[in-house]
Design a protein around this motif. Structure first.
Motif, PDB file in Angstrom:
ATOM      1  N   ASP A 276       0.796  -1.227   0.000  1.00  0.00           N
ATOM      2  CA  ASP A 276       0.000   0.000   0.000  1.00  0.00           C
ATOM      3  C   ASP A 276       0.824   1.271   0.000  1.00  0.00           C
ATOM      4  O   ASP A 276       0.288   2.366  -0.101  1.00  0.00           O
ATOM      5  N   GLY A 277       2.126   1.164   0.166  1.00  0.00           N
ATOM      6  CA  GLY A 277       2.995   2.336   0.142  1.00  0.00           C
ATOM      7  C   GLY A 277       3.113   3.003   1.508  1.00  0.00           C
ATOM      8  O   GLY A 277       2.559   2.545   2.503  1.00  0.00           O
ATOM      9  N   ALA A 278       3.845   4.085   1.521  1.00  0.00           N
ATOM     10  CA  ALA A 278       4.126   4.827   2.747  1.00  0.00           C
ATOM     11  C   ALA A 278       2.830   5.293   3.403  1.00  0.00           C
ATOM     12  O   ALA A 278       1.854   5.607   2.720  1.00  0.00           O
ATOM     13  N   MET A 279       2.832   5.318   4.734  1.00  0.00           N
ATOM     14  CA  MET A 279       1.669   5.793   5.482  1.00  0.00           C
ATOM     15  C   MET A 279       2.091   6.234   6.873  1.00  0.00           C
ATOM     16  O   MET A 279       3.226   5.994   7.296  1.00  0.00           O
ATOM     17  N   THR A 280       1.157   6.852   7.573  1.00  0.00           N
ATOM     18  CA  THR A 280       1.434   7.338   8.923  1.00  0.00           C
ATOM     19  C   THR A 280       1.322   6.201   9.938  1.00  0.00           C
ATOM     20  O   THR A 280       0.758   5.140   9.656  1.00  0.00           O
ATOM     21  N   VAL A 281       1.839   6.474  11.127  1.00  0.00           N
ATOM     22  CA  VAL A 281       1.741   5.513  12.224  1.00  0.00           C
ATOM     23  C   VAL A 281       0.278   5.215  12.533  1.00  0.00           C
ATOM     24  O   VAL A 281      -0.100   4.059  12.737  1.00  0.00           O
ATOM     25  N   ASN A 282      -0.559   6.240  12.562  1.00  0.00           N
ATOM     26  CA  ASN A 282      -1.986   6.031  12.855  1.00  0.00           C
ATOM     27  C   ASN A 282      -2.665   5.176  11.787  1.00  0.00           C
ATOM     28  O   ASN A 282      -3.509   4.335  12.115  1.00  0.00           O
ATOM     29  N   GLU A 283      -2.311   5.384  10.531  1.00  0.00           N
ATOM     30  CA  GLU A 283      -2.884   4.551   9.462  1.00  0.00           C
ATOM     31  C   GLU A 283      -2.449   3.096   9.627  1.00  0.00           C
ATOM     32  O   GLU A 283      -3.261   2.174   9.492  1.00  0.00           O
ATOM     33  N   LEU A 284      -1.169   2.891   9.927  1.00  0.00           N
ATOM     34  CA  LEU A 284      -0.682   1.524  10.156  1.00  0.00           C
ATOM     35  C   LEU A 284      -1.381   0.891  11.354  1.00  0.00           C
ATOM     36  O   LEU A 284      -1.778  -0.276  11.308  1.00  0.00           O
ATOM     37  N   ALA A 285      -1.541   1.654  12.425  1.00  0.00           N
ATOM     38  CA  ALA A 285      -2.195   1.130  13.626  1.00  0.00           C
ATOM     39  C   ALA A 285      -3.623   0.690  13.316  1.00  0.00           C
ATOM     40  O   ALA A 285      -4.058  -0.381  13.757  1.00  0.00           O
ATOM     41  N   ALA A 286      -4.343   1.494  12.551  1.00  0.00           N
ATOM     42  CA  ALA A 286      -5.725   1.146  12.201  1.00  0.00           C
ATOM     43  C   ALA A 286      -5.756  -0.142  11.379  1.00  0.00           C
ATOM     44  O   ALA A 286      -6.591  -1.019  11.634  1.00  0.00           O
ATOM     45  N   ARG A 287      -4.860  -0.278  10.438  1.00  0.00           N
ATOM     46  CA  ARG A 287      -4.853  -1.478   9.591  1.00  0.00           C
ATOM     47  C   ARG A 287      -4.424  -2.718  10.364  1.00  0.00           C
ATOM     48  O   ARG A 287      -4.933  -3.806  10.120  1.00  0.00           O
ATOM     49  N   LEU A 288      -3.459  -2.545  11.274  1.00  0.00           N
ATOM     50  CA  LEU A 288      -2.959  -3.677  12.053  1.00  0.00           C
ATOM     51  C   LEU A 288      -3.849  -3.997  13.251  1.00  0.00           C
ATOM     52  O   LEU A 288      -3.650  -5.006  13.915  1.00  0.00           O
ATOM     53  N   GLU A 289      -4.803  -3.093  13.530  1.00  0.00           N
ATOM     54  CA  GLU A 289      -5.726  -3.243  14.656  1.00  0.00           C
ATOM     55  C   GLU A 289      -4.986  -3.311  15.987  1.00  0.00           C
ATOM     56  O   GLU A 289      -5.255  -4.151  16.840  1.00  0.00           O
ATOM     57  N   VAL A 290      -4.005  -2.408  16.127  1.00  0.00           N
ATOM     58  CA  VAL A 290      -3.262  -2.238  17.375  1.00  0.00           C
ATOM     59  C   VAL A 290      -3.193  -0.743  17.678  1.00  0.00           C
ATOM     60  O   VAL A 290      -3.600   0.085  16.869  1.00  0.00           O
ATOM     61  N   THR A 291      -2.659  -0.400  18.824  1.00  0.00           N
ATOM     62  CA  THR A 291      -2.573   1.010  19.199  1.00  0.00           C
ATOM     63  C   THR A 291      -1.447   1.702  18.437  1.00  0.00           C
ATOM     64  O   THR A 291      -0.456   1.059  18.045  1.00  0.00           O
ATOM     65  N   PRO A 292      -1.574   3.015  18.255  1.00  0.00           N
ATOM     66  CA  PRO A 292      -0.470   3.771  17.639  1.00  0.00           C
ATOM     67  C   PRO A 292       0.836   3.622  18.427  1.00  0.00           C
ATOM     68  O   PRO A 292       1.917   3.592  17.838  1.00  0.00           O
ATOM     69  N   ALA A 293       0.738   3.493  19.751  1.00  0.00           N
ATOM     70  CA  ALA A 293       1.950   3.319  20.563  1.00  0.00           C
ATOM     71  C   ALA A 293       2.677   2.026  20.186  1.00  0.00           C
ATOM     72  O   ALA A 293       3.916   1.999  20.103  1.00  0.00           O
ATOM     73  N   THR A 294       1.913   0.958  19.952  1.00  0.00           N
ATOM     74  CA  THR A 294       2.519  -0.317  19.549  1.00  0.00           C
ATOM     75  C   THR A 294       3.231  -0.166  18.214  1.00  0.00           C
ATOM     76  O   THR A 294       4.358  -0.640  18.037  1.00  0.00           O
ATOM     77  N   VAL A 295       2.572   0.493  17.265  1.00  0.00           N
ATOM     78  CA  VAL A 295       3.187   0.692  15.947  1.00  0.00           C
ATOM     79  C   VAL A 295       4.409   1.594  16.075  1.00  0.00           C
ATOM     80  O   VAL A 295       5.445   1.342  15.448  1.00  0.00           O
ATOM     81  N   SER A 296       4.325   2.635  16.895  1.00  0.00           N
ATOM     82  CA  SER A 296       5.475   3.526  17.093  1.00  0.00           C
ATOM     83  C   SER A 296       6.689   2.760  17.591  1.00  0.00           C
ATOM     84  O   SER A 296       7.815   3.003  17.135  1.00  0.00           O
ATOM     85  N   LEU A 297       6.467   1.823  18.516  1.00  0.00           N
ATOM     86  CA  LEU A 297       7.572   1.012  19.018  1.00  0.00           C
ATOM     87  C   LEU A 297       8.179   0.151  17.909  1.00  0.00           C
ATOM     88  O   LEU A 297       9.402   0.066  17.773  1.00  0.00           O
ATOM     89  N   MET A 298       7.306  -0.487  17.101  1.00  0.00           N
ATOM     90  CA  MET A 298       7.799  -1.323  16.004  1.00  0.00           C
ATOM     91  C   MET A 298       8.542  -0.477  14.973  1.00  0.00           C
ATOM     92  O   MET A 298       9.613  -0.864  14.499  1.00  0.00           O
ATOM     93  N   VAL A 299       7.969   0.671  14.629  1.00  0.00           N
ATOM     94  CA  VAL A 299       8.586   1.549  13.632  1.00  0.00           C
ATOM     95  C   VAL A 299       9.930   2.055  14.148  1.00  0.00           C
ATOM     96  O   VAL A 299      10.923   2.087  13.412  1.00  0.00           O
ATOM     97  N   GLY A 300       9.985   2.424  15.428  1.00  0.00           N
ATOM     98  CA  GLY A 300      11.239   2.884  16.014  1.00  0.00           C
ATOM     99  C   GLY A 300      12.311   1.808  15.935  1.00  0.00           C
ATOM    100  O   GLY A 300      13.455   2.065  15.540  1.00  0.00           O
ATOM    101  N   GLU A 301      11.936   0.593  16.298  1.00  0.00           N
ATOM    102  CA  GLU A 301      12.862  -0.542  16.265  1.00  0.00           C
ATOM    103  C   GLU A 301      13.370  -0.795  14.850  1.00  0.00           C
ATOM    104  O   GLU A 301      14.575  -0.939  14.618  1.00  0.00           O
ATOM    105  N   LEU A 302      12.449  -0.840  13.881  1.00  0.00           N
ATOM    106  CA  LEU A 302      12.831  -1.121  12.502  1.00  0.00           C
ATOM    107  C   LEU A 302      13.560   0.056  11.856  1.00  0.00           C
ATOM    108  O   LEU A 302      14.413  -0.147  10.982  1.00  0.00           O
ATOM    109  N   SER A 303      13.258   1.268  12.296  1.00  0.00           N
ATOM    110  CA  SER A 303      13.970   2.447  11.789  1.00  0.00           C
ATOM    111  C   SER A 303      15.416   2.449  12.279  1.00  0.00           C
ATOM    112  O   SER A 303      16.340   2.753  11.520  1.00  0.00           O
ATOM    113  N   ARG A 304      15.618   2.140  13.554  1.00  0.00           N
ATOM    114  CA  ARG A 304      16.983   2.081  14.107  1.00  0.00           C
ATOM    115  C   ARG A 304      17.833   1.054  13.374  1.00  0.00           C
ATOM    116  O   ARG A 304      19.045   1.221  13.243  1.00  0.00           O
TER     117      ARG A 304
END
Length: 148
Positions: A53-81
């Motif tokens: 689906d291409g680039a998207m915001t943390v909130n968009e990812l959270a909605a699609r994954l059906e998890v909280t934005p905080a959970t996605v932020s942690l995953m994104v932070g980990e994978l970004s590092r």
């Protein structure tokens, strides 16, 4: 001729089939370029959404994954590092970050997830749209039932 399957026979067939399916999916393995990153199953859906689906915001990812934005932020932070994901500021709203797969890893992720996508394509292509919907809905119902 009735080619139907009673519920108990269906359960038996699926209980015998699912371990083989999971085993074969695991054999696809992580590409050597990604092996050192310790990617977990939770990362696969996130990467798949970004790949398909291409680039998207943390909130968009959270909605699609059906998890909280905080959970996605942690995953994104980990994978970004680790350099797997890129995070850039949204020019329209500087408070938001846009997440995408890092170009250096996009080909490996596409190849990795593409193997599963091709297997699903071969399995789903002969079905009618209604049969595909029933199959997907059945898997979703099974997932919900496992959650209790």
């Amino acid at each position: 001729m009735n080619d139907g399957l009673d519920v108990e026979s269906g359960i038996r067939a699926l209980l015998l089939l699912m371990p083989r399916v999971v085993g074969r999916a695991k054999k696809l393995g992580v590409p050597k370029e990604l092996a050192s990153f310790s990617l977990a199953p939770r990362h696969l859906s996130l990467l798949a959404y970004l790949l398909f689906d291409g680039a998207m915001t943390v909130n968009e990812l959270a909605a699609r994954l059906e998890v909280t934005p905080a959970t996605v932020s942690l995953m994104v932070g980990e994978l970004s590092r680790q350099g797997i994901l890129d995070r850039r500021t949204d020019e329209d709203d500087r408070r938001r970050a846009i997440v995408s797969i890092a170009p250096a890893h996009e080909a490996a992720i596409k190849e990795w997830l593409g193997q599963g996508a091709e297997a699903w394509r071969r399995a789903l292509d002969p079905l009618t749209p209604e049969q595909r919907r029933l199959f997907v809905d059945t898997l979703l119902a099974y997932e919900r039932a496992l959650d209790g």
